[in-house]
Design a protein around this motif. Structure first.
Motif, short mmCIF file in Angstrom:
data_model
loop_
_atom_site.label_atom_id
_atom_site.label_comp_id
_atom_site.label_asym_id
_atom_site.label_seq_id
_atom_site.Cartn_x
_atom_site.Cartn_y
_atom_site.Cartn_z
N THR A 59 0.82 -1.21 0.00
CA THR A 59 0.00 0.00 0.00
C THR A 59 0.86 1.26 0.00
N PHE A 60 1.90 1.27 0.78
CA PHE A 60 2.76 2.44 0.87
C PHE A 60 3.37 2.76 -0.48
N ALA A 61 3.88 1.77 -1.19
CA ALA A 61 4.48 2.00 -2.50
C ALA A 61 3.47 2.61 -3.47
N LYS A 62 2.25 2.10 -3.42
CA LYS A 62 1.19 2.61 -4.30
C LYS A 62 0.92 4.09 -4.02
N TYR A 63 0.77 4.45 -2.75
CA TYR A 63 0.44 5.83 -2.40
C TYR A 63 1.62 6.78 -2.56
N LEU A 64 2.82 6.28 -2.44
CA LEU A 64 3.99 7.13 -2.72
C LEU A 64 3.89 7.69 -4.13
N LYS A 65 3.60 6.81 -5.08
CA LYS A 65 3.50 7.23 -6.48
C LYS A 65 2.36 8.22 -6.69
N GLU A 66 1.24 7.99 -6.00
CA GLU A 66 0.06 8.83 -6.19
C GLU A 66 0.17 10.18 -5.46
N ASP A 67 0.74 10.17 -4.27
CA ASP A 67 0.67 11.34 -3.40
C ASP A 67 1.88 12.27 -3.44
N ILE A 68 2.98 11.81 -3.96
CA ILE A 68 4.17 12.66 -4.00
C ILE A 68 4.60 12.82 -5.46
N PRO A 69 4.15 13.89 -6.08
CA PRO A 69 4.46 14.09 -7.49
C PRO A 69 5.98 14.22 -7.73
N GLY A 70 6.40 13.69 -8.84
CA GLY A 70 7.79 13.87 -9.25
C GLY A 70 8.73 12.73 -8.91
N ILE A 71 8.30 11.79 -8.07
CA ILE A 71 9.17 10.64 -7.79
C ILE A 71 9.43 9.90 -9.09
N GLU A 72 10.69 9.62 -9.37
CA GLU A 72 11.04 8.96 -10.63
C GLU A 72 10.71 7.47 -10.61
N GLN A 73 11.08 6.79 -9.55
CA GLN A 73 10.89 5.34 -9.48
C GLN A 73 10.54 4.95 -8.05
N VAL A 74 9.74 3.91 -7.93
CA VAL A 74 9.51 3.22 -6.66
C VAL A 74 9.70 1.75 -6.95
N ALA A 75 10.51 1.09 -6.14
CA ALA A 75 10.78 -0.33 -6.34
C ALA A 75 10.74 -1.05 -5.00
N ARG A 76 10.03 -2.16 -4.99
CA ARG A 76 9.96 -2.97 -3.78
C ARG A 76 10.71 -4.28 -4.01
N VAL A 77 11.25 -4.81 -2.92
CA VAL A 77 11.85 -6.13 -2.94
C VAL A 77 11.58 -6.78 -1.59
N SER A 78 11.14 -8.03 -1.62
CA SER A 78 10.88 -8.74 -0.37
C SER A 78 11.82 -9.92 -0.25
N ARG A 79 12.20 -10.17 0.98
CA ARG A 79 13.04 -11.33 1.26
C ARG A 79 12.16 -12.52 1.57
N SER A 80 12.75 -13.69 1.44
CA SER A 80 12.00 -14.91 1.70
C SER A 80 12.92 -15.92 2.35
N ARG A 81 12.33 -16.90 2.93
CA ARG A 81 13.11 -18.02 3.44
C ARG A 81 13.74 -18.76 2.26
N PRO A 82 14.78 -19.56 2.50
CA PRO A 82 15.31 -20.37 1.39
C PRO A 82 14.20 -21.27 0.84
N ARG A 83 14.21 -21.43 -0.46
CA ARG A 83 13.18 -22.20 -1.15
C ARG A 83 13.80 -23.42 -1.81
N ALA A 84 13.05 -24.52 -1.81
CA ALA A 84 13.47 -25.74 -2.52
C ALA A 84 13.20 -25.51 -4.00
N VAL A 85 14.24 -25.63 -4.81
CA VAL A 85 14.14 -25.39 -6.25
C VAL A 85 14.63 -26.64 -6.97
#
Length: 180
Positions: free
Chosen positions: A11-37
């Motif tokens: 939600t925060f990332a979405k509203y950053l783009k909407e509410d603060i004009p002029g921001i060039e980029q917003v990027a999220r990254v989430s960490r995870s536990r190790p995954r079986a691949v």
């Protein structure tokens, strides 16, 4: 850019783009536990992270194979570190190959990246804050995808990065966030 890890929600990332004009980029990254691949006979436990496609615009990862422009924009696309690609595929090309994550999710390798230049907060080193062998599209993680469907201010184990234009002072961002 500015890291905003205290506000790591969809939600925060979405509203950053909407509410603060002029921001060039917003990027999220989430960490995870190790995954079986798994792919064919090869099976590995890989450290996973899930990122917006814009993460590749904010951070310059060196691609060994694949195309940065759409690597995380494809549904179920995943980048592998060069080391992880070698462990899973040996000398065979990894791009275009399928992987099974946690015996339930099929993804396609869209790119292979060189080791992240150090010093950095991210990479496949044991002491990296954002440790990953595999970087998948944000929506590939069911927790992230579910969070994006509602206005939820619940915190994810994630980071939000903002790129400001040269003319915007960090204080302008801070004031905009306080108003939000």
């Amino acid at each position: 850019f500015r890291q905003l890890d205290l506000w790591s929600t969809s939600t925060f990332a979405k509203y950053l783009k909407e509410d603060i004009p002029g921001i060039e980029q917003v990027a999220r990254v989430s960490r995870s536990r190790p995954r079986a691949v798994a792919t064919g006979e090869a099976k590995q436990m890989l450290h996973a992270a899930f990122a917006d496609p814009s993460f590749l615009d904010v951070f310059q990862l060196d691609f060994v194979a694949g195309d940065k422009r759409d690597a995380l924009a494809r549904p179920n696309g995943v980048l592998l570190t060069h080391s992880a690609a070698q462990r899973l595929f040996g000398a065979k090309p990894a791009v275009g190959q399928s992987l099974m994550i946690d015996n339930s999710l099929t993804v396609t390798v869209t790119g292979v990246i060189a080791p992240v230049r150090q010093p950095s907060f991210m990479g496949d080193a044991q002491d990296s804050v954002l440790r990953f062998d595999m970087l998948a599209a944000w929506s590939t993680d069911p927790v992230n995808a579910a969070a994006d469907t509602r206005d939820s201010w619940a915190n994810l184990d994630a980071y939000t990065f903002v790129v400001l234009p040269p003319a915007m002072k960090p204080e302008t961002l801070d004031a905009g966030m306080a108003a939000m």
